[in-house]
Each structure stands twice: as C-alpha cells, then as structure tokens.
Write a protein that holds these residues in place. Structure first.
Motif, PDB file in Angstrom:
ATOM      1  N   ARG A  57       0.828  -1.210   0.000  1.00 22.12           N
ATOM      2  CA  ARG A  57       0.000   0.000   0.000  1.00 22.12           C
ATOM      3  C   ARG A  57       0.861   1.257   0.000  1.00 22.12           C
ATOM      4  N   LEU A  61       0.723   4.309  -2.625  1.00 19.77           N
ATOM      5  CA  LEU A  61       0.576   5.715  -2.226  1.00 19.77           C
ATOM      6  C   LEU A  61       1.731   6.560  -2.760  1.00 19.77           C
ATOM      7  N   ASN A 184      -5.313   4.932   3.787  1.00 22.75           N
ATOM      8  CA  ASN A 184      -4.984   5.938   2.786  1.00 22.75           C
ATOM      9  C   ASN A 184      -3.910   6.854   3.354  1.00 22.75           C
TER      10      ASN A 184
END
Length: 196
Positions: A57, A61, A184
């Motif tokens: 992840r 990002l 996120n």
C-alpha cells in the motif's frame, strides 16, 4: 519518493543479508540456552502478511504522490526551456516576470513535495504503530510460553541457535490476529507539523 526508495532498498538489503546469513550458517549452532530467546522485528515487518500489505500500500501511495507531482515538474521544465530558448527575443521585463513566476512555482512544488513526503512518513509511522500494538501482546505470550527469561533483539545477535528464535511463531500468530491493514495517505496533525 526518496523515503520509499530508501525503505525498499533497506527491505531488499535485509532480505539479501538474511539469505546470506542463512547460506553461511555454521554446521553446529551449539546448544539452545534455556530461558534466552531472540526476536527479529524487521523480519516480522518483512514477512508477515500485514507487513507485506503495508509495504504494498505504501508503494501504491508513493506512486500516487509521484503522479500528483509529475505535472508540476513537467510544466516547470517546459517553462524553463521556453525561457532559455526565447531569452534573446523575450523583452527583459517579461523575462524577469516569467522567471519570478517559475521560481514561485518551483517553491510551491517543493513545498507540496515536502508535504507529501511528510504525509507518507506519518502514514507509515501510524501503520507501524498499529502493527506494534498488535504484535506486542503476541511477543509477551510467546515469551511466557517458551519460558524466556531474556529476550534479545536479533539485530544485536550475530549467530544463534535457531531454536531460540521466537520470530516465526510471532509471525504466524500475527498473520492470524492482523492479516492486513487498509489505509490511505494521512495528513500530518498540526502539532506534529510544527515539530518538523
């Protein structure tokens, strides 16, 4: 992007040194010392499913940030090239005005890049803390089950009998307790921005 690149390099180095250490392992480790255990946190981050999900992840990002910053860099480069090529034909006042505008855009792009890098660092730190929160009770449980009286950090130990290593057990249990994290990019809290 610099942070991620160094993190990926560190992970690759860790994996390479781990493989090298395994290839050069002694034929006889000697006896396992009762009550002495070893734990390797970096291995847990690298090999657990949650550690791998965070790494994947964070790469995504980082790519998003690179995609966000690329148009700024491209437009600045285009304007600089136009100014260099038109230097002789652009009136001095306009050249100065456009140069100042490019300098301002460069500062803004640098500030945005710094902000995004800080966000990526902060996001990674939050995820590592979440993993630590999940893994700490597992380490304590395995420590007690194995009857450890001393738990050493693997980074401080050059060679050891693998029977003393609790890391594989910790990874197995962490994979069950926290298989992955979904997140996120996070904004750095104002009080932490001031500290940076």
């Amino acid at each position: 992007m610099k942070l991620l690149a160094s993190g990926v390099f560190a992970l690759a180095t860790l994996m390479a040194s781990s493989a090298l250490a395994q290839a050069q392992a002694p034929a006889n480790y000697g006896p396992a010392i009762p009550g002495v255990c070893v734990y390797y946190g970096a291995q847990t981050l690298a090999q657990s499913t949650v550690g791998q999900s965070v790494s994947t992840r964070m790469n995504a990002l980082s790519q998003e940030v690179a995609g966000e910053l690329a148009p700024y860099a491209q437009s600045i480069e285009t304007e600089i090239t136009a100014l260099q090529q038109g230097r002789a034909s652009i009136p001095p006042a306009e050249l100065q005005s456009r140069s100042q505008a490019v300098e301002q855009r460069i500062r803004e792009a640098q500030q945005l890049e710094q902000t995004r890098q800080n966000e990526l660092r902060y996001t990674l730190d939050v995820q590592r803390r979440a993993i630590a929160t999940a893994v700490d009770p597992i380490i304590v449980a395995v420590y007690q089950e194995r009857g450890c009286g001393l738990l050493l950090d693997r980074e401080s130990v050059y060679l050891m009998n693998p029977a003393m290593d609790i890391t594989p057990t910790v990874i197995e249990r962490l994979n069950v307790a926290l298989p992955s994290l979904s997140f996120n990019r996070l904004q750095v809290p104002v009080d932490q921005q001031q500290a940076q």
